[in-house]
Scaffold this motif. Structure first.
Motif, mmCIF file in Angstrom:
data_model
loop_
_atom_site.group_PDB
_atom_site.id
_atom_site.type_symbol
_atom_site.label_atom_id
_atom_site.label_comp_id
_atom_site.label_asym_id
_atom_site.label_seq_id
_atom_site.Cartn_x
_atom_site.Cartn_y
_atom_site.Cartn_z
ATOM 1 N N PHE A 10 0.866 -1.180 0.000
ATOM 2 C CA PHE A 10 0.000 0.000 0.000
ATOM 3 C C PHE A 10 0.903 1.230 0.000
ATOM 4 O O PHE A 10 1.636 1.474 0.965
ATOM 5 N N LEU A 11 0.848 1.985 -1.087
ATOM 6 C CA LEU A 11 1.850 3.010 -1.352
ATOM 7 C C LEU A 11 1.324 4.407 -1.047
ATOM 8 O O LEU A 11 0.409 4.898 -1.705
ATOM 9 N N GLY A 12 1.908 5.058 -0.048
ATOM 10 C CA GLY A 12 1.618 6.449 0.235
ATOM 11 C C GLY A 12 0.467 6.663 1.195
ATOM 12 O O GLY A 12 -0.362 5.784 1.426
ATOM 13 N N GLU A 13 0.417 7.875 1.732
ATOM 14 C CA GLU A 13 -0.579 8.208 2.747
ATOM 15 C C GLU A 13 -2.010 8.168 2.205
ATOM 16 O O GLU A 13 -2.958 7.953 2.951
ATOM 17 N N ARG A 14 -2.167 8.382 0.901
ATOM 18 C CA ARG A 14 -3.510 8.356 0.320
ATOM 19 C C ARG A 14 -4.088 6.935 0.269
ATOM 20 O O ARG A 14 -5.274 6.764 -0.014
ATOM 21 N N THR A 15 -3.246 5.942 0.502
ATOM 22 C CA THR A 15 -3.642 4.544 0.361
ATOM 23 C C THR A 15 -3.468 3.836 1.699
ATOM 24 O O THR A 15 -2.366 3.804 2.217
ATOM 25 N N CYS A 16 -4.529 3.298 2.244
ATOM 26 C CA CYS A 16 -4.419 2.596 3.527
ATOM 27 C C CYS A 16 -4.805 1.129 3.373
ATOM 28 O O CYS A 16 -5.492 0.742 2.426
ATOM 29 N N VAL A 17 -4.356 0.315 4.323
ATOM 30 C CA VAL A 17 -4.650 -1.112 4.289
ATOM 31 C C VAL A 17 -6.151 -1.360 4.346
ATOM 32 O O VAL A 17 -6.669 -2.298 3.727
ATOM 33 N N SER A 18 -6.866 -0.522 5.053
ATOM 34 C CA SER A 18 -8.321 -0.690 5.152
ATOM 35 C C SER A 18 -8.999 -0.617 3.791
ATOM 36 O O SER A 18 -10.041 -1.251 3.574
ATOM 37 N N TYR A 19 -8.437 0.158 2.863
ATOM 38 C CA TYR A 19 -8.988 0.183 1.507
ATOM 39 C C TYR A 19 -8.907 -1.217 0.892
ATOM 40 O O TYR A 19 -9.842 -1.684 0.245
ATOM 41 N N GLY A 20 -7.745 -1.856 1.049
ATOM 42 C CA GLY A 20 -7.593 -3.209 0.519
ATOM 43 C C GLY A 20 -8.505 -4.202 1.202
ATOM 44 O O GLY A 20 -9.041 -5.112 0.570
ATOM 45 N N ASP A 21 -8.699 -4.031 2.499
ATOM 46 C CA ASP A 21 -9.583 -4.926 3.244
ATOM 47 C C ASP A 21 -11.020 -4.842 2.760
ATOM 48 O O ASP A 21 -11.730 -5.858 2.728
ATOM 49 N N LYS A 22 -11.452 -3.634 2.424
ATOM 50 C CA LYS A 22 -12.892 -3.412 2.270
ATOM 51 C C LYS A 22 -13.372 -2.979 0.890
ATOM 52 O O LYS A 22 -14.453 -3.390 0.472
ATOM 53 N N VAL A 23 -12.626 -2.112 0.174
ATOM 54 C CA VAL A 23 -13.312 -1.421 -0.924
ATOM 55 C C VAL A 23 -12.535 -1.241 -2.224
ATOM 56 O O VAL A 23 -13.161 -1.029 -3.270
ATOM 57 N N ILE A 24 -11.211 -1.305 -2.236
ATOM 58 C CA ILE A 24 -10.491 -0.771 -3.397
ATOM 59 C C ILE A 24 -10.558 -1.698 -4.612
ATOM 60 O O ILE A 24 -10.487 -1.251 -5.749
ATOM 61 N N GLY A 25 -10.664 -3.015 -4.372
ATOM 62 C CA GLY A 25 -10.819 -3.922 -5.506
ATOM 63 C C GLY A 25 -9.809 -5.047 -5.569
ATOM 64 O O GLY A 25 -10.050 -6.050 -6.242
ATOM 65 N N THR A 26 -8.641 -4.897 -4.917
ATOM 66 C CA THR A 26 -7.703 -6.016 -4.825
ATOM 67 C C THR A 26 -8.196 -6.975 -3.751
ATOM 68 O O THR A 26 -9.062 -6.641 -2.949
ATOM 69 N N ASN A 27 -7.631 -8.165 -3.715
ATOM 70 C CA ASN A 27 -8.155 -9.204 -2.830
ATOM 71 C C ASN A 27 -7.550 -9.115 -1.439
ATOM 72 O O ASN A 27 -6.353 -8.893 -1.288
ATOM 73 N N HIS A 28 -8.386 -9.319 -0.418
ATOM 74 C CA HIS A 28 -7.879 -9.206 0.954
ATOM 75 C C HIS A 28 -7.550 -10.556 1.583
ATOM 76 O O HIS A 28 -7.163 -10.614 2.745
ATOM 77 N N VAL A 29 -7.694 -11.648 0.860
ATOM 78 C CA VAL A 29 -7.268 -12.958 1.371
ATOM 79 C C VAL A 29 -5.803 -13.118 0.994
ATOM 80 O O VAL A 29 -5.463 -13.392 -0.158
ATOM 81 N N LEU A 30 -4.919 -12.939 1.985
ATOM 82 C CA LEU A 30 -3.490 -12.772 1.733
ATOM 83 C C LEU A 30 -2.651 -13.682 2.628
ATOM 84 O O LEU A 30 -3.104 -14.099 3.692
ATOM 85 N N PRO A 31 -1.408 -13.968 2.222
ATOM 86 C CA PRO A 31 -0.546 -14.853 3.016
ATOM 87 C C PRO A 31 -0.052 -14.179 4.295
ATOM 88 O O PRO A 31 0.269 -12.995 4.305
ATOM 89 N N THR A 32 0.000 -14.954 5.378
ATOM 90 C CA THR A 32 0.489 -14.483 6.671
ATOM 91 C C THR A 32 1.631 -15.388 7.129
ATOM 92 O O THR A 32 1.992 -16.358 6.453
ATOM 93 N N ARG A 33 2.201 -15.070 8.284
ATOM 94 C CA ARG A 33 3.259 -15.887 8.894
ATOM 95 C C ARG A 33 4.386 -16.210 7.913
ATOM 96 O O ARG A 33 4.807 -17.352 7.765
ATOM 97 N N LYS A 34 4.831 -15.185 7.225
ATOM 98 C CA LYS A 34 5.967 -15.246 6.303
ATOM 99 C C LYS A 34 5.707 -16.063 5.038
ATOM 100 O O LYS A 34 6.614 -16.311 4.251
ATOM 101 N N ALA A 35 4.461 -16.481 4.805
ATOM 102 C CA ALA A 35 4.168 -17.258 3.600
ATOM 103 C C ALA A 35 4.332 -16.434 2.327
ATOM 104 O O ALA A 35 4.421 -16.994 1.236
ATOM 105 N N SER A 36 4.385 -15.104 2.447
ATOM 106 C CA SER A 36 4.575 -14.277 1.245
ATOM 107 C C SER A 36 5.951 -14.480 0.631
ATOM 108 O O SER A 36 6.210 -13.995 -0.469
ATOM 109 N N ARG A 37 6.829 -15.197 1.309
ATOM 110 C CA ARG A 37 8.122 -15.540 0.694
ATOM 111 C C ARG A 37 7.942 -16.464 -0.504
ATOM 112 O O ARG A 37 8.816 -16.536 -1.368
ATOM 113 N N TYR A 38 6.818 -17.216 -0.541
ATOM 114 C CA TYR A 38 6.655 -18.180 -1.627
ATOM 115 C C TYR A 38 5.288 -18.164 -2.303
ATOM 116 O O TYR A 38 5.079 -18.888 -3.277
#
Length: 437
Positions: free
Chosen positions: A346-374
């Motif tokens: 999420f790039l810059g002050e105009r963009t917050c994580v809550s947008y991704g969670d709720k409204v912006i259009g990208t998916n909020h089901v995301l990897p946790t616990r370091k799974a984003s490494r793969y």
């Protein structure tokens, strides 16, 4: 790298294994799944009564019940669902368009192709519990339908013994073919193994609590899953231009998800670090309705680190490999080149994580616990099977491949494979072999 921890989460150095659960959770989930395998609907009803105090005549909603749920929602809620789903659909359609089928001729007469075929049946779990996450309906069900999945089942738990109207509306508007008001392990297991009234699916998607996550882990292999998920995570990278109020607000916005949510600030500015910490405490004490949960998360899992420069900040952020990474710097797009490990950026002050969670259009089901490494998060491609096909349309090409196959297979002592190649060399190039009479 010089790191100065002004605040440190309780086990920052312990590391968490992706997909791990406590022995108690593992045992409970295993018992429930086995009971549902054996006793099907009777077991589903037993656990729904036990865990959710919910036992309607049918867990599946009728068309009339769905329409009543939609009618019970405020008009503005319906308009908002429509807007968010347009945003999600627009992005998901672009993702689908990026996945193209193709066919190439690798040698004269040798055709190889690739097709992206939707999964036949998907089960989507939409959490309830502490918060009715109706946004998960957009992320899971709508994305599956845009991928072309013909049959999507949605399950969501009751809330305080009632049908969650807004969640049901979102599920229906997203395109769910069947909707069940059913929660927890019993919902996930029923979709995975199938019962008298709930069809078996091929794939499970959607977030959930520790029990739902463990159920998906245990069922993986019998069905596919989107990813192994743990508690929500947020990490902010900030320089001296960041506003402490913004930093604090956005850390708390994710800490309210649960008492075990890691909230991390990595900054090059000790002033920003200290002022942000003070703002967090001020906001938590200022009447926030979810302060009881967010305060525990911040107390136990909050981390504030000061580093010497942004390169060190990005390097450290990559080590965390957080689910959500927010960049509050003078040049936020630098992170696109500097960072590699994150679920979503999420790039810059105009963009917050809550947008991704709720409204912006990208998916909020995301990897946790370091799974984003793969792995990345849920997207249209997760609902597609990339399959290949091949066709040899020239005699000469098939014969030459037959000769090559014979030699290659015998090098591995696979005589049966070799003979399949020999036969084509015989049929199309007239080669002779002792075994062909």
């Amino acid at each position: 790298m010089v790191k100065r921890y002004l605040k440190k989460q309780i086990d920052v150095d312990a590391g968490l294994e992706v997909g791990s659960s406590s022995p108690q959770v593992v045992a409970v989930v295993s018992s429930v799944i086995q009971d549902i395998r054996t006793n099907q609907d009777a077991a589903v009803r037993k656990y729904s009564e036990k865990f959710d105090k919910w036992s309607p005549a049918s867990f599946k909603l009728s068309e009339a019940e769905i329409n009543a749920a939609i009618a019970a929602c405020p008009a503005q809620t319906i308009r908002d669902i429509e807007q968010v789903q347009r945003n999600v659909a627009k992005f998901a359609k672009c993702q689908r368009a990026s996945l193209t089928d193709f066919e190439i001729e690798t040698e004269p007469g040798v055709l190889l192709g690739q097709k992206n075929v939707p999964i036949n049946s998907v089960g989507c779990y939409i959490p309830g519990g502490r918060y009715p996450l109706l946004a998960s309906a957009h992320m899971t069900i709508l994305t599956a339908k845009i991928a072309g999945v013909p049959n999507v089942i949605g399950c969501t738990p009751p809330i305080e013994g009632k049908i969650p109207n807004a969640t049901v509306a979102a599920m229906h508007m997203a395109g769910a073919d069947q909707i069940f008001v059913l929660g927890g392990v019993q919902a996930v297991a029923a979709m995975a193994v199938g019962t008298e009234t709930i069809d078996k699916v091929d794939f499970l998607a959607g977030p959930g609590n520790a029990f739902v996550a463990e159920a998906k882990r245990q069922l993986y292999g019998q069905v596919g899953i989107d990813l192994f998920a743990g508690p929500t995570e947020v990490l902010i990278v900030a320089d001296d231009s960041a506003r402490p109020l913004t930093v604090a607000t956005d850390l708390i916005s994710q800490a309210e998800h649960g008492p075990d949510t890691p909230a991390v600030l990595i900054t090059t500015s000790e002033r920003v670090a200290k002022e942000s910490m003070a703002k967090v405490e001020e906001l938590l004490a200022g009447g926030l309705s979810t302060a009881a949960v967010a305060s525990v998360a911040w107390r136990d899992w909050g981390t504030v680190v000061v580093v010497d420069d942004l390169d060190e900040a990005y390097t450290l952020a990559d080590e965390y490999a957080s689910e959500h990474v927010q960049i509050l710097t003078k040049r936020p797009r630098e992170a696109l080149d500097k960072m590699r490990n994150y679920g979503a950026l999420f790039l810059g002050e105009r963009t917050c994580v809550s947008y991704g969670d709720k409204v912006i259009g990208t998916n909020h089901v995301l990897p946790t616990r370091k799974a984003s490494r793969y792995t990345g998060g849920l997207w249209v491609g997760k609902y597609l099977r990339t399959v290949t096909y091949q066709e040899v349309v020239r005699d000469e090409a098939s014969g030459q491949l037959g000769r090559l196959c014979g030699r290659a297979a015998r090098a591995e002592n696979f005589e049966g494979h070799a003979r399949s190649g020999d036969l084509r060399a015989n049929l199309f190039l007239k080669d002779s072999f002792d075994w062909i009479k």
